[in-house]
Design a protein around this motif. Structure first.
Motif, PDB file in Angstrom:
ATOM      1  N   GLU A 198      10.933 -57.397  84.750  1.00  0.00           N
ATOM      2  CA  GLU A 198      10.596 -58.344  85.818  1.00  0.00           C
ATOM      3  C   GLU A 198       9.095 -58.473  86.057  1.00  0.00           C
ATOM      4  OE1 GLU A 198      12.867 -55.784  86.911  1.00  0.00           O
ATOM      5  OE2 GLU A 198      14.644 -56.945  86.398  1.00  0.00           O
ATOM      6  N   ASP A 199       8.345 -57.447  85.616  1.00  0.00           N
ATOM      7  CA  ASP A 199       6.915 -57.446  85.931  1.00  0.00           C
ATOM      8  C   ASP A 199       6.222 -58.738  85.518  1.00  0.00           C
ATOM      9  OD1 ASP A 199       6.141 -55.399  87.428  1.00  0.00           O
ATOM     10  OD2 ASP A 199       5.276 -54.169  85.834  1.00  0.00           O
ATOM     11  N   GLY A 200       5.461 -59.256  86.429  1.00  0.00           N
ATOM     12  CA  GLY A 200       4.652 -60.420  86.098  1.00  0.00           C
ATOM     13  C   GLY A 200       5.394 -61.732  86.127  1.00  0.00           C
ATOM     14  N   ILE A 201       6.697 -61.697  86.408  1.00  0.00           N
ATOM     15  CA  ILE A 201       7.441 -62.956  86.504  1.00  0.00           C
ATOM     16  C   ILE A 201       7.667 -63.240  87.991  1.00  0.00           C
ATOM     17  CG2 ILE A 201       9.497 -64.236  85.802  1.00  0.00           C
ATOM     18  CD1 ILE A 201       9.807 -61.963  83.598  1.00  0.00           C
ATOM     19  N   PRO A 202       6.909 -64.191  88.552  1.00  0.00           N
ATOM     20  CA  PRO A 202       6.978 -64.433  89.993  1.00  0.00           C
ATOM     21  C   PRO A 202       8.390 -64.660  90.529  1.00  0.00           C
ATOM     22  CG  PRO A 202       5.177 -65.675  89.030  1.00  0.00           C
ATOM     23  CD  PRO A 202       5.937 -65.055  87.894  1.00  0.00           C
ATOM     24  N   ALA A 229      11.014 -63.138  89.894  1.00  0.00           N
ATOM     25  CA  ALA A 229      11.711 -61.877  90.130  1.00  0.00           C
ATOM     26  C   ALA A 229      11.247 -61.226  91.431  1.00  0.00           C
ATOM     27  CB  ALA A 229      11.466 -60.931  88.969  1.00  0.00           C
ATOM     28  N   CYS A 230      10.201 -61.773  92.050  1.00  0.00           N
ATOM     29  CA  CYS A 230       9.683 -61.189  93.278  1.00  0.00           C
ATOM     30  C   CYS A 230      10.521 -61.645  94.460  1.00  0.00           C
ATOM     31  CB  CYS A 230       8.235 -61.618  93.509  1.00  0.00           C
ATOM     32  SG  CYS A 230       7.100 -60.922  92.304  1.00  0.00           S
ATOM     33  N   THR A 231      11.202 -60.677  95.083  1.00  0.00           N
ATOM     34  CA  THR A 231      11.957 -61.037  96.287  1.00  0.00           C
ATOM     35  C   THR A 231      10.971 -61.233  97.436  1.00  0.00           C
ATOM     36  OG1 THR A 231      12.331 -58.681  96.530  1.00  0.00           O
ATOM     37  CG2 THR A 231      14.170 -59.990  95.700  1.00  0.00           C
ATOM     38  N   THR A 232       9.945 -60.373  97.481  1.00  0.00           N
ATOM     39  CA  THR A 232       8.887 -60.555  98.491  1.00  0.00           C
ATOM     40  C   THR A 232       7.541 -60.489  97.788  1.00  0.00           C
ATOM     41  OG1 THR A 232       8.811 -58.187  98.903  1.00  0.00           O
ATOM     42  CG2 THR A 232      10.179 -59.511 100.401  1.00  0.00           C
ATOM     43  N   ILE A 233       6.594 -61.237  98.311  1.00  0.00           N
ATOM     44  CA  ILE A 233       5.244 -61.228  97.750  1.00  0.00           C
ATOM     45  C   ILE A 233       4.306 -60.702  98.820  1.00  0.00           C
ATOM     46  CG2 ILE A 233       3.342 -62.689  96.924  1.00  0.00           C
ATOM     47  CD1 ILE A 233       5.549 -64.593  95.827  1.00  0.00           C
ATOM     48  N   SER A 256      -5.671 -73.292 103.025  1.00  0.00           N
ATOM     49  CA  SER A 256      -4.547 -74.237 103.099  1.00  0.00           C
ATOM     50  C   SER A 256      -3.343 -73.748 102.304  1.00  0.00           C
ATOM     51  CB  SER A 256      -4.992 -75.601 102.557  1.00  0.00           C
ATOM     52  OG  SER A 256      -6.189 -75.980 103.168  1.00  0.00           O
ATOM     53  N   GLY A 257      -3.425 -72.513 101.813  1.00  0.00           N
ATOM     54  CA  GLY A 257      -2.304 -71.967 101.042  1.00  0.00           C
ATOM     55  C   GLY A 257      -2.248 -72.480  99.626  1.00  0.00           C
ATOM     56  N   GLN A 258      -3.390 -72.996  99.127  1.00  0.00           N
ATOM     57  CA  GLN A 258      -3.434 -73.463  97.738  1.00  0.00           C
ATOM     58  C   GLN A 258      -4.222 -72.464  96.895  1.00  0.00           C
ATOM     59  OE1 GLN A 258      -5.336 -77.248  98.893  1.00  0.00           O
ATOM     60  NE2 GLN A 258      -3.654 -78.252  97.855  1.00  0.00           N
ATOM     61  N   GLY A 259      -4.194 -72.684  95.586  1.00  0.00           N
ATOM     62  CA  GLY A 259      -5.034 -71.885  94.693  1.00  0.00           C
ATOM     63  C   GLY A 259      -4.632 -70.434  94.553  1.00  0.00           C
ATOM     64  N   TRP A 260      -3.323 -70.149  94.677  1.00  0.00           N
ATOM     65  CA  TRP A 260      -2.886 -68.771  94.451  1.00  0.00           C
ATOM     66  C   TRP A 260      -1.603 -68.734  93.646  1.00  0.00           C
ATOM     67  CZ3 TRP A 260       1.771 -66.688  96.146  1.00  0.00           C
ATOM     68  CH2 TRP A 260       2.471 -67.422  97.108  1.00  0.00           C
ATOM     69  N   THR A 261      -1.312 -67.553  93.095  1.00  0.00           N
ATOM     70  CA  THR A 261      -0.070 -67.334  92.353  1.00  0.00           C
ATOM     71  C   THR A 261       0.323 -65.877  92.591  1.00  0.00           C
ATOM     72  OG1 THR A 261       0.965 -67.484  90.184  1.00  0.00           O
ATOM     73  CG2 THR A 261      -1.292 -66.689  90.207  1.00  0.00           C
ATOM     74  N   ALA A 262       1.539 -65.506  92.165  1.00  0.00           N
ATOM     75  CA  ALA A 262       1.957 -64.103  92.291  1.00  0.00           C
ATOM     76  C   ALA A 262       1.661 -63.400  90.973  1.00  0.00           C
ATOM     77  CB  ALA A 262       3.439 -64.024  92.614  1.00  0.00           C
ATOM     78  N   ILE A 263       1.019 -62.237  91.058  1.00  0.00           N
ATOM     79  CA  ILE A 263       0.733 -61.491  89.827  1.00  0.00           C
ATOM     80  C   ILE A 263       1.600 -60.238  89.785  1.00  0.00           C
ATOM     81  CG2 ILE A 263      -1.601 -62.337  89.379  1.00  0.00           C
ATOM     82  CD1 ILE A 263      -2.675 -59.754  90.728  1.00  0.00           C
ATOM     83  N   GLN A 323      -0.084 -61.433  95.993  1.00  0.00           N
ATOM     84  CA  GLN A 323      -0.706 -62.758  96.056  1.00  0.00           C
ATOM     85  C   GLN A 323      -2.105 -62.675  95.442  1.00  0.00           C
ATOM     86  OE1 GLN A 323      -1.507 -64.309 100.000  1.00  0.00           O
ATOM     87  NE2 GLN A 323      -1.245 -66.412  99.294  1.00  0.00           N
ATOM     88  N   PHE A 324      -2.367 -63.584  94.510  1.00  0.00           N
ATOM     89  CA  PHE A 324      -3.661 -63.582  93.806  1.00  0.00           C
ATOM     90  C   PHE A 324      -4.291 -64.964  93.913  1.00  0.00           C
ATOM     91  CE2 PHE A 324      -5.577 -64.800  89.643  1.00  0.00           C
ATOM     92  CZ  PHE A 324      -6.758 -64.073  89.767  1.00  0.00           C
ATOM     93  N   PHE A 325      -5.468 -65.011  94.513  1.00  0.00           N
ATOM     94  CA  PHE A 325      -6.155 -66.296  94.687  1.00  0.00           C
ATOM     95  C   PHE A 325      -7.029 -66.613  93.470  1.00  0.00           C
ATOM     96  CE2 PHE A 325      -5.261 -65.153  99.122  1.00  0.00           C
ATOM     97  CZ  PHE A 325      -4.757 -66.359  99.594  1.00  0.00           C
ATOM     98  N   TYR A 326      -6.496 -67.441  92.576  1.00  0.00           N
ATOM     99  CA  TYR A 326      -7.314 -67.810  91.414  1.00  0.00           C
ATOM    100  C   TYR A 326      -8.389 -68.820  91.808  1.00  0.00           C
ATOM    101  CZ  TYR A 326      -4.069 -71.787  91.186  1.00  0.00           C
ATOM    102  OH  TYR A 326      -3.327 -72.889  91.491  1.00  0.00           O
ATOM    103  N   ALA A 327      -8.239 -69.445  92.988  1.00  0.00           N
ATOM    104  CA  ALA A 327      -9.217 -70.443  93.440  1.00  0.00           C
ATOM    105  C   ALA A 327     -10.628 -69.857  93.468  1.00  0.00           C
ATOM    106  CB  ALA A 327      -8.853 -70.962  94.826  1.00  0.00           C
ATOM    107  N   ARG A 328     -10.727 -68.561  93.834  1.00  0.00           N
ATOM    108  CA  ARG A 328     -12.073 -67.982  93.921  1.00  0.00           C
ATOM    109  C   ARG A 328     -12.723 -67.818  92.544  1.00  0.00           C
ATOM    110  NH1 ARG A 328     -12.578 -64.712  97.597  1.00  0.00           N
ATOM    111  NH2 ARG A 328     -10.524 -64.240  98.427  1.00  0.00           N
ATOM    112  N   TYR A 329     -11.898 -67.692  91.494  1.00  0.00           N
ATOM    113  CA  TYR A 329     -12.468 -67.586  90.143  1.00  0.00           C
ATOM    114  C   TYR A 329     -13.040 -68.922  89.690  1.00  0.00           C
ATOM    115  CZ  TYR A 329     -10.790 -62.843  89.790  1.00  0.00           C
ATOM    116  OH  TYR A 329     -10.611 -61.504  90.000  1.00  0.00           O
TER     117      TYR A 329
END
Length: 258
Positions: free
Chosen positions: A11-15, A17-21, A79-86, A91-97
């Motif tokens: 399940e690792d790395g597959i968002p 599969a995350c019940t909670t983030i 605004s809750g944009q620019g992120w994904t689950a890692i 929660q990982f904000f790729y927007a800052r990169y």
């Protein structure tokens, strides 16, 4: 519900599969809000002064874009944009990169202009800097631990020439200009940059790396560093208005196209 970095599982790395983030909390959101407002105000201030300044105009434009791009990234994160689950359901904000990939080369360009460095050298340092940011991003989204640390080490290997250039190469160039005000200004902003940039990999280690810090702590830490390395940096440059090209010696208009 959360997988630790060390334990590999399907399940690792597959968002999905995350019940909670693990998401950013109210403290983190507060930090994002304050940073966004500071960046917007800075952008407006620099933009309003850009057209009235003569030879210093390039510094005002750079400052406007540095704070403007960062403001956009902070608005997105807010605004809750620019992120994904890692991996580890975090929660990982790729927007800052994306922000860093654009703003850090502009900060280096700013330092290079103050130092009077040639553009080829500035471009080379910006290249290493962008590779460093890309490596940080790739490491953050890596699922396999060994791959993650390979990216981290590659990023640090790119960070060393950047620091060396700011501490030695650019500094030696500014000394040849024999302008004590510029030498002093360069010294201040270069060390501010080097010290602040050294904190980024430390925060990365314990957030994107080992996931020891909470997402909110990570957001607050990055936010404080961003404000110091962008807003404080740009205000330090433009407040040294006279050293950047003493407009007292001639009317602004005649210096505008120099």
């Amino acid at each position: 519900h959360c997988h630790r970095q060390g334990k590999m599982s399907a399940e690792d790395g597959i968002p999905t599969a995350c019940t909670t983030i693990e998401e950013v909390g109210s403290t983190g959101v507060g930090a994002l809000t304050v940073a966004f407002l500071i960046l917007v105000v800075s952008t407006v201030v620099f933009l309003s002064k850009a057209n009235s300044s003569g030879v210093q105009r390039k510094y005002y434009y750079l400052s406007t874009y540095i704070c403007g791009f960062a403001a956009m990234a902070y608005f997105a994160m807010l605004s809750g944009q620019g992120w994904t689950a890692i991996a580890g359901c975090r929660q990982f904000f790729y927007a800052r990169y994306i922000d860093w990939a654009i703003t850090t080369p502009l900060l280096i360009l700013d330092l290079g202009l103050v130092a009077g460095q040639d553009f080829v050298t500035i471009a080379a340092v910006c290249g290493a800097d962008i590779l460093m940011i890309v490596a940080g991003y790739m490491g953050a989204v890596s699922v396999v631990t060994t791959v993650k640390w390979f990216w981290f080490l590659f990023g640090m290997a790119m960070f060393l020439p950047v620091v060396y250039s700011l501490a030695r190469t650019f500094r030696e160039t500014v000394i040849t200009r024999k302008d004590p005000e510029m030498i002093e200004l360069y010294g201040k902003i270069a060390w501010l940059t080097i010290i602040m940039w050294c904190f980024y990999p430390m925060v990365w280690l314990f957030s994107e790396g080992f996931a020891s810090f909470s997402v909110s702590f990570e957001v607050v830490a990055y936010t404080i560093m961003d404000i110091i390395s962008k807003c404080v940096f740009t205000f330090m440059i433009v407040s040294a208005h006279d050293a950047l090209g003493s407009p007292t010696t001639a009317p602004t208009q005649s210096r505008e196209y120099v």
